[in-house]
Design a protein around this motif. Structure first.
Motif, PDB file in Angstrom:
ATOM      1  N   PHE A  37       1.165   4.658   2.431  1.00  0.00           N
ATOM      2  CA  PHE A  37       2.192   4.640   1.406  1.00  0.00           C
ATOM      3  C   PHE A  37       3.042   3.399   1.638  1.00  0.00           C
ATOM      4  CE2 PHE A  37       2.130   8.912  -0.547  1.00  0.00           C
ATOM      5  CZ  PHE A  37       1.258   9.570   0.307  1.00  0.00           C
ATOM      6  N   ARG A  38       3.847   3.060   0.646  1.00  0.00           N
ATOM      7  CA  ARG A  38       4.788   1.963   0.837  1.00  0.00           C
ATOM      8  C   ARG A  38       6.105   2.301   0.141  1.00  0.00           C
ATOM      9  NH1 ARG A  38       2.489  -2.948  -3.068  1.00  0.00           N
ATOM     10  NH2 ARG A  38       2.942  -1.915  -5.079  1.00  0.00           N
ATOM     11  N   GLN A  39       7.162   1.684   0.635  1.00  0.00           N
ATOM     12  CA  GLN A  39       8.470   1.946   0.054  1.00  0.00           C
ATOM     13  C   GLN A  39       9.317   0.696   0.095  1.00  0.00           C
ATOM     14  OE1 GLN A  39      10.700   5.152   1.890  1.00  0.00           O
ATOM     15  NE2 GLN A  39      11.793   5.540  -0.012  1.00  0.00           N
ATOM     16  N   SER A  40       9.824   0.322  -1.081  1.00  0.00           N
ATOM     17  CA  SER A  40      10.743  -0.796  -1.209  1.00  0.00           C
ATOM     18  C   SER A  40      12.157  -0.249  -1.287  1.00  0.00           C
ATOM     19  CB  SER A  40      10.432  -1.597  -2.476  1.00  0.00           C
ATOM     20  OG  SER A  40       9.103  -2.037  -2.485  1.00  0.00           O
ATOM     21  N   PRO A  41      13.156  -1.057  -0.935  1.00  0.00           N
ATOM     22  CA  PRO A  41      14.549  -0.581  -1.007  1.00  0.00           C
ATOM     23  C   PRO A  41      14.899  -0.085  -2.407  1.00  0.00           C
ATOM     24  CG  PRO A  41      14.439  -2.626   0.214  1.00  0.00           C
ATOM     25  CD  PRO A  41      13.073  -2.409  -0.363  1.00  0.00           C
ATOM     26  N   ALA A  92       7.465  -4.482   1.043  1.00  0.00           N
ATOM     27  CA  ALA A  92       7.823  -3.079   1.268  1.00  0.00           C
ATOM     28  C   ALA A  92       7.581  -2.747   2.737  1.00  0.00           C
ATOM     29  CB  ALA A  92       6.994  -2.159   0.382  1.00  0.00           C
ATOM     30  N   LYS A  93       8.048  -1.569   3.097  1.00  0.00           N
ATOM     31  CA  LYS A  93       7.679  -1.020   4.389  1.00  0.00           C
ATOM     32  C   LYS A  93       6.467  -0.129   4.140  1.00  0.00           C
ATOM     33  CE  LYS A  93       9.819   0.492   8.653  1.00  0.00           C
ATOM     34  NZ  LYS A  93      11.100   0.873   9.308  1.00  0.00           N
ATOM     35  N   TYR A  94       5.431  -0.344   4.909  1.00  0.00           N
ATOM     36  CA  TYR A  94       4.176   0.388   4.723  1.00  0.00           C
ATOM     37  C   TYR A  94       4.057   1.457   5.801  1.00  0.00           C
ATOM     38  CZ  TYR A  94       2.703  -2.873   1.140  1.00  0.00           C
ATOM     39  OH  TYR A  94       2.616  -3.599  -0.033  1.00  0.00           O
ATOM     40  N   TYR A  95       3.771   2.673   5.333  1.00  0.00           N
ATOM     41  CA  TYR A  95       3.699   3.820   6.223  1.00  0.00           C
ATOM     42  C   TYR A  95       2.297   4.404   6.250  1.00  0.00           C
ATOM     43  CZ  TYR A  95       8.815   3.902   5.972  1.00  0.00           C
ATOM     44  OH  TYR A  95      10.153   3.576   6.040  1.00  0.00           O
TER      45      TYR A  95
END
Length: 124
Positions: A37-41, A92-95
């Motif tokens: 998954f990824r998440q941007s601010p 993004a931060k990738y999880y």
């Protein structure tokens, strides 16, 4: 106990490629599934891709379809996310996430195990 540890993030330029790694332990890898998954601010966490490592079966979501490949090395208990033609909007931060069963899902709530994430920054 399932542990997931991501690595491979960094600062790259638009058009570059990057390979992320997720080192996994426990049942989520041997008989379950692993996803990225990824998440941007300011945005919700977004599904990228999923794999059943023991069956080498994969599913890529729409977020990066055509530009990513997910794969697994069972000998190393590691899942990889190869990302190509990166764009600034991929920043993004990738999880890495795991679940103990082989079921396709793009929902974060279906994954009980999570890594700490690795930051990917793409400059224009």
């Amino acid at each position: 106990q399932v542990q997931l540890v991501e690595s491979g993030g960094g600062l790259v330029q638009a058009g570059d490629s990057l390979r992320l790694s997720c080192a996994a332990s426990g049942r989520a890898f041997s008989s379950g599934s692993i996803a990225w998954f990824r998440q941007s601010p300011g945005k919700e966490r977004e599904f990228v891709a999923q794999i059943y490592p023991s069956a080498d079966s994969t599913f890529v979501g729409n977020a990066m379809k055509g530009r990513v490949t997910i794969s697994a090395d069972n000998a190393k208990n590691t899942v990889y996310l190869q990302m190509n033609s990166l764009k600034p909007e991929d920043t993004a931060k990738y999880y890495c996430a795991g679940r103990p069963e082989m079921r396709w899902s793009s929902r974060t709530t279906d994954y009980p195990y999570w890594g700490q994430g690795t930051q990917v920054t793409v400059s224009s």
